[in-house]
Design a protein around this motif. Structure first.
Motif, PDB file in Angstrom:
ATOM      1  N   ASN A 161       0.833  -1.213   0.000  1.00 29.27           N
ATOM      2  CA  ASN A 161       0.000   0.000   0.000  1.00 29.27           C
ATOM      3  C   ASN A 161       0.862   1.254   0.000  1.00 29.27           C
ATOM      4  N   TYR A 165       0.258   3.822  -3.036  1.00 22.22           N
ATOM      5  CA  TYR A 165      -0.361   5.133  -2.818  1.00 22.22           C
ATOM      6  C   TYR A 165       0.678   6.239  -2.615  1.00 22.22           C
ATOM      7  N   ASP A 190       4.783   6.177   5.137  1.00 24.29           N
ATOM      8  CA  ASP A 190       5.077   6.645   3.775  1.00 24.29           C
ATOM      9  C   ASP A 190       4.810   8.138   3.665  1.00 24.29           C
ATOM     10  N   SER A 215      -7.888   2.808  -7.035  1.00 28.37           N
ATOM     11  CA  SER A 215      -7.406   1.619  -6.333  1.00 28.37           C
ATOM     12  C   SER A 215      -7.482   0.390  -7.245  1.00 28.37           C
ATOM     13  N   LEU A 225      -6.197  -4.190   3.958  1.00 23.11           N
ATOM     14  CA  LEU A 225      -6.193  -3.749   5.359  1.00 23.11           C
ATOM     15  C   LEU A 225      -7.153  -4.571   6.214  1.00 23.11           C
TER      16      LEU A 225
END
Ligand code: ADP
Length: 261
Positions: A161, A165, A190, A215, A225
């Motif tokens: 992820n 992202y 991140d 996504s 998640l």
């Protein structure tokens, strides 16, 4: 709570039994409702790739035999959707297993946090040489009551992820481990696009995606998640997210230290 059998106004065994029966029935009903919702959500998600494949197959059927461009395009698009279907089915299976608690018992196979964090980070660095991946690990390794393969799976979801992202040339990611208030914490940080505050409470729910189209394009099904949460919670851990839109996201896992031998 619904009263399915009338409970006598007494404190004897019959009344206790009545209360117990009503509680068990409530739990059963709740689990049926949840299962039904899961099947409905999963069917809905499976339909999207299936509809796309169907569309391409009918294009192939009509024009594909004469037009090599249609043939090539539709074949490639169908293959991509089949790949997505495969990944989605694998994720659904993992989630279903994690939800029905078919996981090994807690504490039987503890794992070393720094060892697993290093293994997964190094693996990602090799696979994605363009990312800047920092590791800050506490000096002495510690154990938690989660089998290494599930901790690996969880960290893979979080790092995946963090890269997906972070829409920059060189995503900057940090994996940190720490001992905090007697607990073992793992943070994956991140500096990517972040999550809008109004979406943040929902991203751990299955099938929830902030930007569905984006996504999906990045290969996400909104299950990562949810799987991470189930796995972590099955081993007495917690998962939480801090995020600022446009600035980045930190996902934190905390576990009690494993003290068995
Ligand atoms: P997906 O497979 O779609 O990535 P997840 O369950 O892993 O599903 O995440 C749910 C949603 O939360 C994602 O669709 C994305 O919108 C958001 N999200 C998850 N991790 C991050 C992150 N590190 N940075 C920004 N957004 C994220």
């Amino acid at each position: 709570m619904k009263e399915r059998v009338p409970v006598p106004d007494s404190k004897d065994e019959i009344a206790q039994l009545g209360i117990l029966f009503n509680e068990v029935m409530d739990d059963l009903e709740q689990s049926f409702v949840q299962q039904k919702q899961f099947i409905e959500d999963a069917s809905h998600e499976l339909r999207t790739p299936l509809t796309i494949i169907q569309g391409h197959l009918s294009m192939l059927n009509r024009w594909g035999k004469r037009d090599p461009e249609v043939l090539e395009k539709s074949l490639q698009a169908s293959l991509k959707e089949v790949e997505r279907l495969n990944a989605l089915v694998a994720e659904l299976l993992t989630l279903s297993r994690a939800e029905s608690e078919q996981l090994p018992a807690e504490g039987l196979e503890p794992s070393l946090v720094n060892e697993v964090a290093t293994l997964v980070s190094n693996h990602f660095q090799v696979l994605h040489p363009h990312i800047s991946l920092q590791q800050q690990l506490f000096p002495e390794d510690a154990r938690i009551a989660m089998p290494a393969r599930y901790l690996e799976q969880t960290l893979i979801i979080l790092l995946d992820n963090a890269i997906k992202y972070s829409p920059t040339e060189q995503p900057s990611i940090a994996v940190r481990t720490a001992k905090e208030d007697g607990m073992i914490a793992i943070h994956v940080e991140d500096r990517g696009m972040g999550i809008p505050a109004e979406d943040l409470p929902f991203v751990l729910n299955r099938f929830y995606r902030v930007d569905k189209a984006r996504s999906r394009k990045l290969g996400g099904n909104g299950l990562g998640l949810a799987i991470a949460k189930r796995l972590v919670e099955a081993y007495s851990g917690t998962i939480s997210l801090r995020s600022t839109e446009g600035a980045g996201t930190t996902v934190s896992l905390t576990f009690p230290a494993y003290t068995g031998i």
